[in-house]
Design a protein around this motif. Structure first.
Motif, PDB file in Angstrom:
ATOM      1  N   LEU A 140       0.845  -1.218  -0.090  1.00 58.81           N
ATOM      2  CA  LEU A 140       0.008   0.076  -0.072  1.00 58.81           C
ATOM      3  C   LEU A 140       0.918   1.226   0.053  1.00 58.81           C
ATOM      4  N   GLN A 141       1.873   1.218   0.929  1.00 61.71           N
ATOM      5  CA  GLN A 141       2.965   2.371   0.762  1.00 61.71           C
ATOM      6  C   GLN A 141       3.524   2.707  -0.467  1.00 61.71           C
ATOM      7  N   LEU A 142       3.950   1.615  -1.125  1.00 60.93           N
ATOM      8  CA  LEU A 142       4.470   1.296  -2.231  1.00 60.93           C
ATOM      9  C   LEU A 142       3.539   1.977  -3.553  1.00 60.93           C
ATOM     10  N   PHE A 143       2.103   1.621  -3.527  1.00 60.78           N
ATOM     11  CA  PHE A 143       1.297   2.080  -4.342  1.00 60.78           C
ATOM     12  C   PHE A 143       0.909   3.591  -4.062  1.00 60.78           C
ATOM     13  N   CYS A 144       0.851   4.066  -3.030  1.00 63.65           N
ATOM     14  CA  CYS A 144       0.660   5.275  -2.660  1.00 63.65           C
ATOM     15  C   CYS A 144       1.813   6.252  -3.250  1.00 63.65           C
ATOM     16  N   SER A 145       3.141   5.870  -3.099  1.00 62.55           N
ATOM     17  CA  SER A 145       4.495   6.600  -3.566  1.00 62.55           C
ATOM     18  C   SER A 145       4.347   6.642  -4.880  1.00 62.55           C
ATOM     19  N   HIS A 158       5.356   8.085 -16.023  1.00 65.13           N
ATOM     20  CA  HIS A 158       6.097   8.928 -17.008  1.00 65.13           C
ATOM     21  C   HIS A 158       7.475   9.428 -16.715  1.00 65.13           C
ATOM     22  N   HIS A 159       7.833   9.164 -15.592  1.00 68.60           N
ATOM     23  CA  HIS A 159       8.948   9.610 -15.072  1.00 68.60           C
ATOM     24  C   HIS A 159      10.279   8.784 -15.311  1.00 68.60           C
ATOM     25  N   ILE A 160      11.418   8.874 -14.747  1.00 73.13           N
ATOM     26  CA  ILE A 160      12.800   8.059 -14.943  1.00 73.13           C
ATOM     27  C   ILE A 160      12.373   6.620 -14.281  1.00 73.13           C
ATOM     28  N   GLU A 193       4.080  10.019  -7.064  1.00 70.78           N
ATOM     29  CA  GLU A 193       5.376  10.296  -8.082  1.00 70.78           C
ATOM     30  C   GLU A 193       6.426  10.488  -7.184  1.00 70.78           C
ATOM     31  N   ARG A 194       6.603   9.683  -6.280  1.00 65.23           N
ATOM     32  CA  ARG A 194       7.790   9.926  -5.316  1.00 65.23           C
ATOM     33  C   ARG A 194       8.953   8.960  -5.699  1.00 65.23           C
ATOM     34  N   ARG A 195      10.199   9.416  -5.366  1.00 67.99           N
ATOM     35  CA  ARG A 195      11.361   8.484  -5.777  1.00 67.99           C
ATOM     36  C   ARG A 195      11.231   7.277  -5.140  1.00 67.99           C
ATOM     37  N   ILE A 196      11.430   6.164  -5.647  1.00 67.31           N
ATOM     38  CA  ILE A 196      11.505   4.629  -4.914  1.00 67.31           C
ATOM     39  C   ILE A 196      12.683   4.057  -5.572  1.00 67.31           C
ATOM     40  N   ILE A 197      13.163   3.245  -4.564  1.00 64.49           N
ATOM     41  CA  ILE A 197      14.466   2.516  -4.705  1.00 64.49           C
ATOM     42  C   ILE A 197      13.843   1.233  -4.136  1.00 64.49           C
ATOM     43  N   MET A 198      14.437  -0.031  -4.906  1.00 60.60           N
ATOM     44  CA  MET A 198      14.043  -1.244  -4.611  1.00 60.60           C
ATOM     45  C   MET A 198      15.401  -1.927  -4.494  1.00 60.60           C
ATOM     46  N   VAL A 199      15.761  -2.777  -3.361  1.00 59.54           N
ATOM     47  CA  VAL A 199      16.966  -3.434  -3.455  1.00 59.54           C
ATOM     48  C   VAL A 199      16.902  -4.947  -3.151  1.00 59.54           C
TER      49      VAL A 199
END
Length: 232
Positions: free
Chosen positions: A185-190, A224-226, A194-200
């Motif tokens: 849910l946090q990922l979906f909201c982010s 539509h972003h990087i 259009e927040r910056r998201i990093i997956m490791v």
């Protein structure tokens, strides 16, 4: 505003990337072993994206074959190319088969089956003839299979994505198995904000599948972003 040209071929370039041993450093460096078409200009450092892990003498035995993943290259004019990649071989003979295309991530399932076919052709030493036919093939209509000229052989398992269904053939299971419901849910909201998201992750295929799944959850919206699903 520059008008973006629609792709006219299924792929721009096919690469076979191998690992070259650096004996003085005890490490392995990815190098391009084969490129098709031979005259097509190669993007600098593209081989690093085919083997984004740091590989040395002790870790090479743990590098797995079979996993499929994809990466994104952004050009100076902002256009993107996706590299759909599949590992074949074993240990020091490990190779990455990579198709670079201007089609978007919704074609992931299509290219997964095309790379399986490319692996079979590579093992049977008929890869070049297959690529020569495939690069001449027309981009199929939504939901239709790829037809190989000149005999129009049908690759029944390689269908174009359905129109208006987003990334409907992308499974959400890897993301669900890796993340709790709260984190999803946090990922979906982010994503919506259009927040910056990093997956490791230490698992290359898993992180690639989770990145695809994250994009799929946005439908009917789109990112539509990087977007960099794998970074060397």
């Amino acid at each position: 505003m520059t008008k973006v040209k629609k792709p006219t071929a299924l792929f721009d370039q096919f690469l076979v990337v191998a690992l070259q041993e650096n004996q003085s450093k005890g490490s392995f460096t990815p190098v391009i072993q084969q490129s098709f078409p031979p005259s097509y200009p190669t993007t600098p450092d593209v081989a690093l994206f085919c083997f984004p892990e740091e590989i040395d003498g002790s870790s090479i035995v743990r590098v797995k074959t079979g996993p499929s993943f994809f990466f994104v290259l952004t050009e100076s004019d902002g256009r993107q190319r996706i590299g759909f990649t599949r590992r074949v071989g074993r240990a020091t003979t490990l190779l990455s088969l990579c198709m670079l295309t201007r089609l978007d991530a919704s074609w992931a399932s299509t290219f997964s089956t095309l790379l399986e076919e490319a692996e079979n052709r590579w093992r049977n030493s008929t890869l070049t003839s297959f690529l020569e036919c495939l690069i001449q093939a027309s981009i199929p209509a939504p939901g239709k299979p790829v037809l190989l000229p000149p005999d129009m052989i049908t690759l029944w398992r390689s269908h174009a994505p359905e129109e208006g269904r987003g990334m409907s053939d992308v499974t959400l299971l890897p993301m669900i198995s890796c993340l709790s419901s709260t984190n999803i849910l946090q990922l979906f909201c982010s994503l919506l904000l259009e927040r910056r998201i990093i997956m490791v992750s230490s698992n290359l295929e898993k992180i690639s599948l989770c990145a695809q799944a994250a994009l799929a959850t946005l439908y009917p919206f789109a990112w539509h972003h990087i977007f960099i699903p794998v970074l060397p």
